[in-house]
Design an enzyme around this catalytic site. Structure first.
Site, PDB file in Angstrom:
ATOM      1  CD  GLU A  11      -5.565  -3.955  -3.650  1.00 43.18           C
ATOM      2  OE1 GLU A  11      -5.587  -3.649  -2.443  1.00 43.18           O
ATOM      3  OE2 GLU A  11      -4.557  -4.394  -4.221  1.00 43.18           O
ATOM      4  CG  HIS A  35      -5.781  -2.390   0.695  1.00 45.40           C
ATOM      5  ND1 HIS A  35      -4.901  -2.311  -0.360  1.00 45.40           N
ATOM      6  CD2 HIS A  35      -5.306  -1.537   1.637  1.00 45.40           C
ATOM      7  CE1 HIS A  35      -3.946  -1.438  -0.071  1.00 45.40           C
ATOM      8  NE2 HIS A  35      -4.160  -0.967   1.153  1.00 45.40           N
ATOM      9  CB  SER A  82      -0.962  -0.040   1.193  1.00 46.06           C
ATOM     10  OG  SER A  82      -1.975   0.936   1.070  1.00 46.06           O
TER      11      SER A  82
END
Length: 542
Positions: free
Chosen positions: A352, A450, A229
Site C-alpha cells: 500500500e 495503493h 481508501s
C-alpha cells in the site's frame, strides 16, 4: 516486492491462472447485450425527487449530475447537508455535475494520474446513476464512494464509471460527490454542533438512493456500499446509520480502508482548524465563510507542511470524533448495532505505502536510524526486533522499504485484519483478500501499491489511460485477474458471497482457517496469509 513469510506456505486451494479467468454465469454479461436502437428516445426516470431526462450510453440508461442535497454554499458552507428544494418539470441529467473543490495539477501525479478533474464548484452535491433500464426490476444496487486522502476525487472520474458493473452484473450503480478538504473536514465546534460535513453529505446521498432508486430499476432493500481508501473509511463510518430503524445498506465492500488512522478528538481538531485559519489570516468561521473557495483550496498546500510528520502518510484534513455525527472508531461500527449484520468484503494491497513513498527522493535517502525511530512509535522497545523482521522479509531491503512495509501494516493491513478477526469472533460474515500483483511501472518500485486494484475491480482499463502505474502490465495476466475480481465483486453484490466459477473456493474469514484470497497472476486462497505479521503486531507496545 515483499517476500512475505506467509506467502511461502503450502497453499490450501489450487490456483487459477489469472489469464484463464472469465466472467461466467452472471446475468447481463457483456456478450449478451443487444445493440441499442437508434430511434429509441432518451431514457426518462420519474423518482419522487423529480422527473429526470438521461442519456443512453452503450445500451445503458445513465443519469448524471443529479442533486441529492442543497448546494452547501453561502450560509450553508460548513453546515450539515440540507434537503434539496427540488425542481419543476423535467431536469436534464445528461452531464456530470462539478467535482468538489480540490487541489489540481494538469497532468496529475506520476502514480495514479488525476484524482478529480475540472470543473470544480462548491455546488457539488450530486450523484450519477447507471442502470440497464429505468423500470421496476428491483435490481441489486451498488453505491460507490471514491477515495482521495480526504482532499481529492470525484464520482465522475472515468475509472469509476458504473458501466461495467451495471452491464455485467445487471446492477444499478450510483457514484457520489461529497465535500472534500477544508470544505468537508474542518471542525468548528459551534454551540455543540457536529462536524464531518462530508459524512452528512454521504448520509444524504444514501437516503436519496433509498427513497428514489426504485424508479431507476433498483431495489432499495438490496444496497451494497463500496469504497476505496478514504471511501472505504466512509463505508465503515456509515455502518452505524439506521434512520427510522431501517438500515441504509445491506453489504459493504472496503478496499484498503485506512482504519489505522488516529482520528482526532474535538480538541485536536479545533487546533488543526486554528492552524488552517492562521494560514489564511482569519480569526473566526464568519470571516472564513467570506473567503472564496479557490483560496481555501490553495491553503491546503501549506497545511501539508504544517501538519505532516516524517514517516507518516500525510493527511492535512481528517474526520473528527465529534460525538454528534461520529462517536466511535468507524471499525467499531461494523461490530455491533446496525453494522453487525452487514455482510463485509475487506482487503488491501500488499505494498500500500509504496504509492506515497516509493518514488520520493527524500525518503529514498532515509537512514536506518531514522526508520528505527519511526518503528519505535509502533513497537516501543521491540523496535530492533521488528526492524529485523521487516528487513529479512524483503531481500535487499533498504531502510525506506522497511518503512513502507511498516506503514502498510500500521495504516491498512493490520487494522483490516483486526476487524476481520473481531467480526469472525462474533460469527459475523466477512471475506478477506490481499491484492498481490505488482506493476512493472517505474522499474517495479511501486509493487502492488495503493489504488492498483481499482481498474481490476471495475475491469475497465480503457478508462484508466491517464494512470502511469498501469504501464507494462501483461495484457493476458491483467485482463484475466480483472475478470476474476470483477466477477467476485458482482457475485458479492448480488448474493453476499464472492464465490464464482472458475475462481478457487473463497471461504469466509474465521478463527480457524483465517482464509484470505491472494489475488495475483495465480489466484489462490491462503490460510492465515499474514499470520506472522499479525502475531508480531499483536505483541507491539501500545
Amino acid at each position: 516486492m515483499t517476500d512475505d513469510p506467509s506467502r511461502r506456505k503450502v497453499l490450501r486451494n489450487s490456483g487459477v491462472l489469472a489469464g484463464a479467468a472469465l466472467i461466467t454465469g452472471l446475468p447481463g454479461g457483456r456478450a449478451a447485450q443487444a445493440a441499442p436502437r437508434a430511434d429509441e428516445p432518451p431514457p426518462v426516470a420519474e423518482p419522487p425527487a423529480g422527473r429526470l431526462l438521461g442519456s443512453e450510453e452503450g445500451g445503458l440508461c445513465v443519469f448524471k449530475g443529479v442533486p441529492y442535497a442543497a448546494p452547501p454554499t453561502g450560509a450553508l458552507r460548513w453546515r450539515p447537508a440540507q434537503p434539496h428544494p427540488g425542481w419543476q418539470g423535467t431536469r436534464d441529467a445528461t452531464a456530470f455535475g462539478p467535482s468538489a473543490p480540490q487541489p489540481y495539477r494538469e497532468g496529475g501525479d506520476q502514480v495514479l494520474g488525476t484524482h478529480g478533474s475540472p470543473p470544480f464548484d462548491e455546488d457539488c452535491l450530486t450523484l450519477n446513476v447507471w442502470t440497464p433500464a429505468a423500470d421496476g426490476a428491483k435490481r441489486p444496487v451498488m453505491v460507490w464512494i471514491h477515495g482521495g486522502g480526504f482532499i481529492s476525487g470525484s464520482g465522475s472520474v472515468p475509472g469509476y464509471s458504473g458501466e461495467t458493473f451495471a452491464r455485467d452484473g445487471d446492477l444499478v450503480v450510483v457514484t457520489v460527490n461529497y465535500r472534500l478538504g477544508p470544505l468537508g473536514y474542518l471542525y468548528f465546534g459551534e454551540d455543540g454542533a457536529g462536524g464531518n460535513f462530508w459524512l452528512t453529505d454521504q448520509l444524504a446521498a444514501l437516503r436519496w438512493v433509498r427513497d428514489n432508486i426504485a424508479a431507476f430499476g433498483g431495489d432499495p432493500d438490496d444496497i451494497t456500499l463500496a469504497g476505496q481508501s478514504g471511501g472505504a473509511f466512509s463505508v465503515a463510518a456509515l455502518a452505524g446509520a439506521r434512520p427510522k430503524g431501517r438500515p441504509l445498506f445491506r453489504r459493504a465492500i472496503l478496499q484498503s480502508p485506512p482504519l489505522g488512522l488516529q482520528i482526532p478528538t474535538r480538541a485536536e481538531s479545533l487546533r488543526r482548524t486554528a492552524t488552517y485559519m492562521d494560514i489564511l489570516g482569519v480569526g473566526n468561521v464568519t470571516e472564513l465563510r467570506a473567503v472564496p473557495w479557490p483560496r481555501l483550496i490553495a491553503a491546503t498546500y501549506e497545511m501539508f507542511g504544517r501538519t505532516g510528520r516524517w514517516g507518516y502518510w500525510s493527511t492535512p484534513f481528517l474526520p473528527v470524533l465529534d460525538g454528534v455525527t461520529l462517536d466511535r472508531d468507524p471499525a467499531d461500527l461494523l461490530l455491533s448495532g446496525a453494522g453487525a449484520d452487514i455482510e463485509v468484503l475487506i482487503g488491501w494491497t500488499r505494498e500500500e505505502a509504496n504509492f506515497a513513498f516509493a518514488l520520493s527522493g527524500p525518503y529514498a535517502a532515509a537512514t536506518k536510524d531514522q526508520v528505527l525511530s519511526r518503528v519505535r512509535d509502533t513497537f516501543g522497545n521491540r523496535a530492533d526486533e521488528a526492524y529485523t523482521a521487516y528487513e529479512e522479509a524483503r531481500p535487499g531491503a533498504r531502510p525506506v522499504d522497511v518503512l513502507m512495509d511498516l506503514i502498510t501494516d500500521d495504516l491498512f493491513r493490520m487494522p483490516a485484519l483486526a476487524l476481520a478477526e473481531r467480526r469472525a469472533a462474533r460469527g459475523r460474515p466477512v471475506w478477506a483478500y490481499q491484492f498481490n500483483l505488482p506493476t512493472p511501472a517505474h522499474g517495479g518500485q511501486l509493487g502492488a501499491a495503493h489504488c492498483l486494484e481499482l481498474p481490476f475491480v471495475f475491469d475497465n482499463f480503457d478508462k484508466w489511460s491517464q494512470a502511469p502505474f498501469l504501464a507494462g502490465l501483461a495484457p493476458r495476466v491483467r485482463d484475466g485477474l480483472a475478470g476474476t475480481m470483477h466477477a467476485a465483486w458482482i457475485s458479492f453484490i448480488r448474493t453476499g458471497d464472492p464465490n464464482h466459477h472458475p475462481m478457487p473456493r473463497w471461504d469466509r474469514y474465521d478463527q480457524d482457517s483465517r482464509t484470505t484470497m491472494a489475488l495475483d497472476s495465480v489466484t489462490t486462497a491462503v490460510d492465515d496469509l499474514a499470520g506472522y505479521w499479525r502475531r508480531l503486531h499483536r505483541q507491539a507496545a501500545p
